[in-house]
Design a protein around this motif. Structure first.
Motif, PDB file in Angstrom:
ATOM      1  N   LEU A   1       3.288  -6.196  -3.446  1.00 10.61           N
ATOM      2  CA  LEU A   1       2.477  -5.474  -4.439  1.00 10.61           C
ATOM      3  C   LEU A   1       1.699  -4.330  -3.795  1.00 10.61           C
ATOM      4  O   LEU A   1       1.409  -3.320  -4.441  1.00 10.61           O
ATOM      5  N   ALA A   2       1.346  -4.510  -2.535  1.00  4.94           N
ATOM      6  CA  ALA A   2       0.572  -3.468  -1.834  1.00  4.94           C
ATOM      7  C   ALA A   2       1.424  -2.244  -1.495  1.00  4.94           C
ATOM      8  O   ALA A   2       0.895  -1.256  -0.981  1.00  4.94           O
ATOM      9  N   THR A   3       2.716  -2.299  -1.800  1.00  4.17           N
ATOM     10  CA  THR A   3       3.600  -1.169  -1.492  1.00  4.17           C
ATOM     11  C   THR A   3       4.150  -0.481  -2.730  1.00  4.17           C
ATOM     12  O   THR A   3       4.965   0.446  -2.600  1.00  4.17           O
ATOM     13  N   VAL A   4       3.733  -0.916  -3.920  1.00  2.00           N
ATOM     14  CA  VAL A   4       4.261  -0.276  -5.132  1.00  2.00           C
ATOM     15  C   VAL A   4       3.682   1.123  -5.279  1.00  2.00           C
ATOM     16  O   VAL A   4       2.676   1.476  -4.661  1.00  2.00           O
ATOM     17  N   GLU A   5       4.281   1.898  -6.149  1.00  2.00           N
ATOM     18  CA  GLU A   5       3.909   3.306  -6.265  1.00  2.00           C
ATOM     19  C   GLU A   5       2.548   3.514  -6.915  1.00  2.00           C
ATOM     20  O   GLU A   5       1.785   4.403  -6.524  1.00  2.00           O
ATOM     21  N   GLU A   6       2.200   2.713  -7.902  1.00  5.53           N
ATOM     22  CA  GLU A   6       0.969   2.906  -8.664  1.00  5.53           C
ATOM     23  C   GLU A   6      -0.261   2.543  -7.819  1.00  5.53           C
ATOM     24  O   GLU A   6      -0.383   1.442  -7.287  1.00  5.53           O
TER      25      GLU A   6
END
Length: 490
Positions: free
Chosen positions: A96-101
């Motif tokens: 989750l810490a690497t998603v775009e948003e």
């Protein structure tokens, strides 16, 4: 959904999968929001072995759903079996810490910080710290195609530096910082320039000077002549602080030339930032060395053919005086300030008058009486009537700062004498000056000295002189008016 009898313990992963694959975003969001209930139904072992792997593998949803998931997982410690198993939450949160948003990443990082406090020291080292293996990501971010990403790296560089420690800083962050200082986007260079002093301060002490001189200083020299004013200004606000880090010899040899260049920069903010921080350099190399190096540049600017350049230096003079002290000012800069009073440009004379007032406020009335006032009053006999008027303007500005005693004993007699000036412009400015300094004078001086002169000027042959004298006499807010009520009413 729960089983037919309503028992959540029968809740199968298959049902959750169906709900998360449903086209209805709200349904998927509701499923995520009840993850804690599902985990309780599954039990800690199935949560660890089935639920978390499923969530880790299926992070591809709408931002709203991912945000809710990142928040939920931050509260999952007891649902996976307590601190002993909290490391099981790291894989989904790392994804989750690497998603775009951005908001999703921020929430995931927040949850990671939260659960990090619930790790034992051993588990932190074994499971959590491998996530600070961030250098590949950091290197990638520092070279990201989007300048906004590179900007954020530059803006947070000091924090990153403190987090990764001295060895990684030397091996990885120094080259990355060099690249940011040379970035093609001015916004990135500006953000990095602001961090120069802090970055250098936080370098390992045993190799600090070598790193700065070998890797950083060359970049700094390029930024001094950057095409962007914002970059130059950002650098000027911190560059003086390098003096205390590099010491006297390096400052004299390498930094002073840069300071001189910035002191002559066409951008006023750059010059102001340099002058504002002269005390940093003064502490390192001493006032004598500083005056020998920077004073000629200041004098050159003060005598520049372009009056706007002269004006800028005048505006910085009180600040400069405060940085260098009264003794240095009297020795090196006093004459300069007095010369501005007879400049051929009115805006310069006006600014110089205001400058004197600020200097008196900084150095005190006694200093003014011994240093400034005699020179100002001496201009009352100047053949040029414009210079004589400047005397009056100075008195107007200095009277309040100097106080009643100096104003009454030294300034007032000169103003009264100038009421006989042959030039009408001087005489009507006498009337205006008497009105201006009236509140500073005592009642005896007003009654016995000021009143007769104003009455005389009120009958002057020049209409402007008469007008301003009468205005002073009946000025609504003037202290003088109380002595003329009878005359005006009659």
């Amino acid at each position: 959904m729960a089983g037919a009898d309503g028992d959540d313990s029968l809740y199968p992963i298959a049902v959750l999968i169906d709900e998360l694959r449903n086209e209805d975003v709200q349904l998927r969001l509701n499923s995520i929001k009840k993850l804690s209930t599902i985990a309780l139904a599954l039990g800690v072992e199935r949560t660890r072995t089935e639920l978390l792997p499923f969530l880790t593998d299926t992070i591809y949803d709408e931002d709203e759903v991912l945000l809710a998931l990142a928040e939920q997982l931050g509260n999952f410690t007891m649902l996976v079996g307590g601190p002993e198993y909290v490391h099981c939450l790291l894989p989904p949160l790392e994804s989750l810490a690497t998603v775009e948003e951005t908001v999703v990443r921020d929430k995931a990082v927040e949850s990671l910080r939260k659960i990090s406090q619930e790790h034992s020291p051993v588990d932190l080292e074994v499971h959590f710290e491998p996530l600070t293996l961030v250098m590949p990501t950091l290197r990638q971010a520092a070279e990201d195609k989007s300048w906004r990403v590179r900007y954020m790296v530059a803006d947070k560089f000091s924090e990153l530096q403190k987090a990764v420690g001295p060895e990684i800083t030397k091996n990885d962050l120094v080259p990355a910082f060099q690249n940011l200082l040379k970035d093609c986007e001015a916004e990135v260079r500006s953000a990095a320039a602001k961090k120069v002093k802090e970055f250098c301060e936080n370098l390992p002490e045993d190799s600090r000077e070598t790193i700065i001189m070998t890797h950083i200083l060359s970049c700094v020299k390029e930024l001094v002549s950057d095409t962007s004013q914002h970059v130059k200004s950002a650098l000027a606000s911190v560059i003086m602080g390098l003096s205390t880090i590099l010491g006297k010899d390096n400052t004299v040899e390498h930094l002073l030339p840069l300071f001189l260049a910035q002191l002559k920069d066409e951008c006023p903010e750059v010059r102001l930032n340099i002058i504002s921080n002269l005390d940093c350099v003064n502490e390192v190399i001493g006032i004598r060395q500083l005056s020998q190096s920077l004073l000629p540049a200041i004098v050159e600017l003060a005598e520049d053919a372009k009056w706007r350049v002269r004006l800028a230096i005048i505006e910085y003079m009180p600040l400069l005086a405060g940085q260098l002290g009264v003794e240095f000012f009297d020795e090196k800069l006093n004459t300069l300030c007095m010369a501005w009073l007879i400049d051929h440009v009115y805006a310069i004379r006006e600014a110089a008058t205001c400058n004197l007032m600020k200097l008196v406020e900084k150095f005190g009335a006694e200093w003014a009486q011994n240093t400034i006032v005699p020179k100002v009053l001496g201009m009352a006999n100047d053949p040029n009537y414009l210079h004589r008027m400047t005397t009056l303007f100075c008195i107007n500005s200095l009277s309040e700062a100097c106080g009643q005693d100096i104003t009454t004993k030294h300034m007032l007699p000169v103003v009264l004498k100038m009421s006989n000036d042959q030039v009408a412009n001087v005489r009507f400015n006498v009337a205006k000056s008497l009105q201006k300094i009236g509140p500073v004078l005592d009642s005896n001086a007003l009654q016995t000295e000021v009143k007769p002169v104003l009455e005389k000027l009120a009958t002057d042959t020049d209409m402007d002189v008469k007008y301003f004298a009468q205005e002073a006499i009946r000025g609504k807010y003037s202290t003088l008016s109380i002595f003329f009520i009878y005359e005006v009413s009659s």
